[in-house]
Scaffold this motif. Sequence first.
Motif, PDB file in Angstrom:
ATOM      1  N   VAL A 116       1.032  -1.195  -0.010  1.00  0.00           N
ATOM      2  CA  VAL A 116       0.520   0.414  -0.147  1.00  0.00           C
ATOM      3  C   VAL A 116       1.123   1.267  -0.231  1.00  0.00           C
ATOM      4  N   TYR A 117       1.825   1.287   0.698  1.00  0.00           N
ATOM      5  CA  TYR A 117       2.942   2.427   0.667  1.00  0.00           C
ATOM      6  C   TYR A 117       3.138   2.766  -0.452  1.00  0.00           C
ATOM      7  N   LEU A 118       4.098   1.125  -1.472  1.00  0.00           N
ATOM      8  CA  LEU A 118       4.930   1.839  -2.203  1.00  0.00           C
ATOM      9  C   LEU A 118       3.626   2.431  -3.367  1.00  0.00           C
ATOM     10  N   GLU A 119       2.476   1.973  -3.385  1.00  0.00           N
ATOM     11  CA  GLU A 119       1.408   2.194  -3.895  1.00  0.00           C
ATOM     12  C   GLU A 119       1.688   4.290  -3.532  1.00  0.00           C
ATOM     13  N   TYR A 136       2.490   9.089  -6.091  1.00  0.00           N
ATOM     14  CA  TYR A 136       2.177  10.712  -6.126  1.00  0.00           C
ATOM     15  C   TYR A 136       3.758  10.793  -7.365  1.00  0.00           C
ATOM     16  N   LYS A 137       4.665  10.217  -7.725  1.00  0.00           N
ATOM     17  CA  LYS A 137       5.015  10.083  -9.265  1.00  0.00           C
ATOM     18  C   LYS A 137       4.481  10.271 -10.585  1.00  0.00           C
ATOM     19  N   GLU A 138       3.304   9.884 -10.213  1.00  0.00           N
ATOM     20  CA  GLU A 138       2.465   9.734 -11.569  1.00  0.00           C
ATOM     21  C   GLU A 138       1.373  11.332 -11.269  1.00  0.00           C
ATOM     22  N   GLN A 139       1.499  11.770 -10.150  1.00  0.00           N
ATOM     23  CA  GLN A 139       0.429  13.215 -10.131  1.00  0.00           C
ATOM     24  C   GLN A 139       1.939  14.227 -10.817  1.00  0.00           C
ATOM     25  N   LEU A 167      -5.354  14.352 -11.599  1.00  0.00           N
ATOM     26  CA  LEU A 167      -4.970  14.631 -10.455  1.00  0.00           C
ATOM     27  C   LEU A 167      -5.817  14.402  -9.638  1.00  0.00           C
ATOM     28  N   ILE A 168      -6.939  14.377  -9.365  1.00  0.00           N
ATOM     29  CA  ILE A 168      -7.788  14.353  -7.636  1.00  0.00           C
ATOM     30  C   ILE A 168      -8.081  12.815  -7.923  1.00  0.00           C
ATOM     31  N   GLN A 169      -8.580  12.028  -9.025  1.00  0.00           N
ATOM     32  CA  GLN A 169      -8.652  10.657  -8.683  1.00  0.00           C
ATOM     33  C   GLN A 169      -6.858  10.310  -8.472  1.00  0.00           C
ATOM     34  N   LEU A 170      -5.478  10.638  -8.648  1.00  0.00           N
ATOM     35  CA  LEU A 170      -4.739  10.128  -7.897  1.00  0.00           C
ATOM     36  C   LEU A 170      -4.796  10.283  -6.426  1.00  0.00           C
ATOM     37  N   GLY A 171      -5.473  11.683  -6.224  1.00  0.00           N
ATOM     38  CA  GLY A 171      -4.895  12.591  -4.711  1.00  0.00           C
ATOM     39  C   GLY A 171      -5.949  11.922  -4.142  1.00  0.00           C
ATOM     40  N   ASP A 172      -7.037  11.201  -4.597  1.00  0.00           N
ATOM     41  CA  ASP A 172      -7.494   9.972  -3.814  1.00  0.00           C
ATOM     42  C   ASP A 172      -7.289   8.854  -3.436  1.00  0.00           C
TER      43      ASP A 172
END
Length: 225
Positions: free
Chosen positions: A108-111, A116-119, A142-147
């Motif tokens: 989970v942490y590595l994901e 973060y990298k993809e953001q 960006l919103i999806q990644l933030g969620d």
Amino acid sequence: MEEIRQWMKEENPDFDQGFTLFCKYSRQESLIRFISRKRDMVALRYQLEKILKYNPKPNPFAKKNFARYMVAQIPVPQKSEEPKEVRLVVERELKVHLEELPEDLQRVYLEILENYKEQRIVHEKMKLANSDTGRGEFREKLIQLGDKIKAGWAILDGKSNTIQKKVSSPAAQINSARAFITKALKKETLTKEQREGIKTRLEFILASGEHLSKETLAKLKKRGF
């Protein structure tokens, strides 16, 4: 080093690009934290100039530091043409060491780090988009990644609180103190700080009503404790 020189030559250098370079070479986590919070361009430029002077090797933990401390606020135009701030990365730290987490939580942490990298990548693409439609699509991403990141931290916060209590239990603290003493006694010479560390942990063990092995006690006596 050439990438830093190129950044320094730019008329209006991008803070996030410079901060990425700083994370790549700096090993001073307190400075990384300070500059990320203040978004201080003067301090960032000064530190990069020092890096150019001393020419250090890249920090192997650069990506981890960048993911942990990089905070970017990006004004994004809405349909009403009013800017809205999008916080890409929120400074977070694990409440326990990564190796103390079970494998599923480590994943989970590595994901989270990958998100973060993809953001960062999506952010760069959004800045280069040449239409409102394109920028809007990247903003949604960006919103999806933030969620996803928020959900991942929610899982870790709930689980790591329980793990932290176990790690911080009296039995765990005593075992940790014993391990410190055993490891320190293997050294040929002890610094002042190491001797103080042994003394503090020895007092803690004895005050807790616990004991050390005869072998360890003999070694302590031989080293003047």
